[in-house]
Design a protein around this motif. Structure first.
Motif, mmCIF file in Angstrom:
data_model
loop_
_atom_site.group_PDB
_atom_site.id
_atom_site.type_symbol
_atom_site.label_atom_id
_atom_site.label_comp_id
_atom_site.label_asym_id
_atom_site.label_seq_id
_atom_site.Cartn_x
_atom_site.Cartn_y
_atom_site.Cartn_z
ATOM 1 N N LEU A 184 48.440 80.296 36.679
ATOM 2 C CA LEU A 184 48.724 79.622 38.206
ATOM 3 C C LEU A 184 49.437 78.233 38.038
ATOM 4 O O LEU A 184 50.259 77.760 38.700
ATOM 5 N N ARG A 185 48.877 77.481 37.013
ATOM 6 C CA ARG A 185 49.486 75.997 36.722
ATOM 7 C C ARG A 185 50.689 75.984 36.216
ATOM 8 O O ARG A 185 51.644 75.283 36.945
ATOM 9 N N ALA A 186 51.100 77.121 35.577
ATOM 10 C CA ALA A 186 52.558 77.083 34.918
ATOM 11 C C ALA A 186 53.422 77.779 36.170
ATOM 12 O O ALA A 186 54.320 77.009 36.357
ATOM 13 N N ALA A 187 52.993 78.368 36.876
ATOM 14 C CA ALA A 187 53.771 78.906 38.162
ATOM 15 C C ALA A 187 54.147 77.872 39.091
ATOM 16 O O ALA A 187 55.033 77.729 39.658
ATOM 17 N N ARG A 188 53.035 77.125 39.383
ATOM 18 C CA ARG A 188 52.992 76.192 40.600
ATOM 19 C C ARG A 188 53.759 74.941 39.854
ATOM 20 O O ARG A 188 54.186 74.110 40.957
ATOM 21 N N LYS A 189 54.338 74.671 38.679
ATOM 22 C CA LYS A 189 55.017 73.486 38.382
ATOM 23 C C LYS A 189 56.557 73.648 39.103
ATOM 24 O O LYS A 189 57.056 72.783 39.434
ATOM 25 N N SER A 190 56.980 74.938 39.499
ATOM 26 C CA SER A 190 58.200 75.348 39.836
ATOM 27 C C SER A 190 58.146 75.633 41.503
ATOM 28 O O SER A 190 59.186 75.597 42.146
ATOM 29 N N PHE A 191 57.245 76.336 41.896
ATOM 30 C CA PHE A 191 57.099 77.083 43.150
ATOM 31 C C PHE A 191 55.936 76.553 43.828
ATOM 32 O O PHE A 191 54.654 76.408 43.645
ATOM 33 N N ALA A 192 56.170 75.968 45.138
ATOM 34 C CA ALA A 192 55.193 75.259 46.097
ATOM 35 C C ALA A 192 54.664 76.105 46.882
ATOM 36 O O ALA A 192 53.594 75.721 47.591
ATOM 37 N N GLY A 193 55.059 77.493 47.142
ATOM 38 C CA GLY A 193 54.656 78.212 47.874
ATOM 39 C C GLY A 193 53.013 78.814 47.346
ATOM 40 O O GLY A 193 52.717 78.657 46.437
ATOM 41 N N PRO A 194 52.461 79.605 48.291
ATOM 42 C CA PRO A 194 51.101 80.239 47.875
ATOM 43 C C PRO A 194 51.348 81.238 46.386
ATOM 44 O O PRO A 194 52.480 82.099 46.354
ATOM 45 N N VAL A 195 50.593 80.889 45.523
ATOM 46 C CA VAL A 195 50.656 81.708 44.296
ATOM 47 C C VAL A 195 49.130 82.241 43.781
ATOM 48 O O VAL A 195 48.035 81.455 44.084
ATOM 49 N N SER A 196 49.101 83.432 43.654
ATOM 50 C CA SER A 196 47.933 84.093 43.108
ATOM 51 C C SER A 196 47.960 84.958 42.127
ATOM 52 O O SER A 196 49.209 85.328 41.663
ATOM 53 N N VAL A 197 46.799 85.564 41.455
ATOM 54 C CA VAL A 197 47.086 86.518 40.143
ATOM 55 C C VAL A 197 46.260 87.732 40.897
ATOM 56 O O VAL A 197 45.584 87.736 41.377
ATOM 57 N N ALA A 198 47.081 88.891 40.489
ATOM 58 C CA ALA A 198 46.678 90.030 40.931
ATOM 59 C C ALA A 198 45.311 90.588 40.385
ATOM 60 O O ALA A 198 45.219 90.583 39.091
ATOM 61 N N VAL A 199 44.366 90.742 41.210
ATOM 62 C CA VAL A 199 42.926 91.365 40.845
ATOM 63 C C VAL A 199 42.714 92.286 41.602
ATOM 64 O O VAL A 199 43.068 92.560 42.931
ATOM 65 N N PRO A 200 41.874 93.576 41.210
ATOM 66 C CA PRO A 200 41.453 94.372 41.963
ATOM 67 C C PRO A 200 40.916 94.209 43.365
ATOM 68 O O PRO A 200 39.945 93.242 43.369
#
Length: 250
Positions: free
Chosen positions: A225-241
């Protein structure tokens, strides 16, 4: 359009979750996307095997298609007698999984509908556009557009490619492979992605939100999440069941 995560683990399942697997529902039509290892139990917690209307597979690695076998067994042997299940996949991608059982055992349980990457076609209410994305085997990134214009873009497994932001242009959700948080090992860097470029692609595409999937087993979600948020300001999450994402026109 509604997406339910059945699993999001890369390479092999863990006690916590299966591999890639997603149920996409629109106007009552149930599309199963990439039923990888150990996703069938999660699927049957969400819907009955006989109620799945179609399956779409991005590529032939078993962590994306192995649980087609128990799905077809349940449909063929469970007593409900559903119609043959349409299976959409690249040429040859499902040969191994469809050959697991005794010839004739699952006769009539499926109808194979192969397509080439780059093709566009319909599945139920979905308009499907595909792109060839780099991986160890042929892989089709897919863009699903619902009847009201809602869009889900999914990479399957991919290396770095300018096709990803094009596939996800203005999508309500980019479901993106992120095997590693930052750097991909040199031997895999052309065929796998990390969360860092996933964030950049989501920003370049103008996607509304980003869902990271296919994390290597044991990867801390916060690192991705930290890595993705460096470039993307929108909602970010990880796929979990069990995670459910509603994808709609805003």
């Amino acid at each position: 359009m509604e997406l339910t995560v059945l699993g999001g683990c890369g390479a092999w399942p863990t006690p916590e979750q299966g591999c890639s697997g997603y149920l996409v529902v629109c106007d009552g039509f149930r599309l199963l996307l990439d039923p990888g290892y150990a996703t069938f139990p999660a699927l049957t917690a969400a819907t009955r095997a006989e109620d799945v209307d179609a399956v779409l597979v991005t590529h032939g690695h078993p962590d994306h298609c192995a649980d087609i076998n128990p799905l077809l067994r349940a449909r063929a042997l469970g007593g409900a007698d559903p119609p043959p299940l349409p299976l959409y996949a690249l040429p040859g991608a499902l040969d191994a999984v469809l050959a697991l059982d005794t010839p004739g055992m699952l006769e009539g349980a499926w109808e194979l509908r192969e397509f080439t990457a780059g093709a566009a076609f319909g599945i139920g209410p979905f308009a499907v556009a595909t792109r060839l994305l780099p991986h160890f085997v042929p892989n089709a990134g897919v863009r699903l557009t619902g009847p009201r214009g809602d869009v889900l873009a999914y990479t399957g497994d991919t290396g770095p490619s300018g096709q990803v932001p094009e596939l996800a242009r203005d999508a309500g959700l980019l479901l993106c492979e992120a095997t590693h948080p930052e750097a991909v090992p040199a031997e895999d860097e052309e065929c796998l992605l990390s969360a860092a470029p996933a964030g950049r692609y989501a920003r370049q595409a103008g996607a509304a939100r980003l869902l990271l999937t296919h994390l290597w087993p044991g990867t801390p979600h916060e690192d991705a999440l930290r890595a993705a948020r460096k470039s993307f300001a929108g909602p970010v999450s990880v796929a979990v069941p069990g995670a459910v994402v509603l994808i709609g026109v805003t």
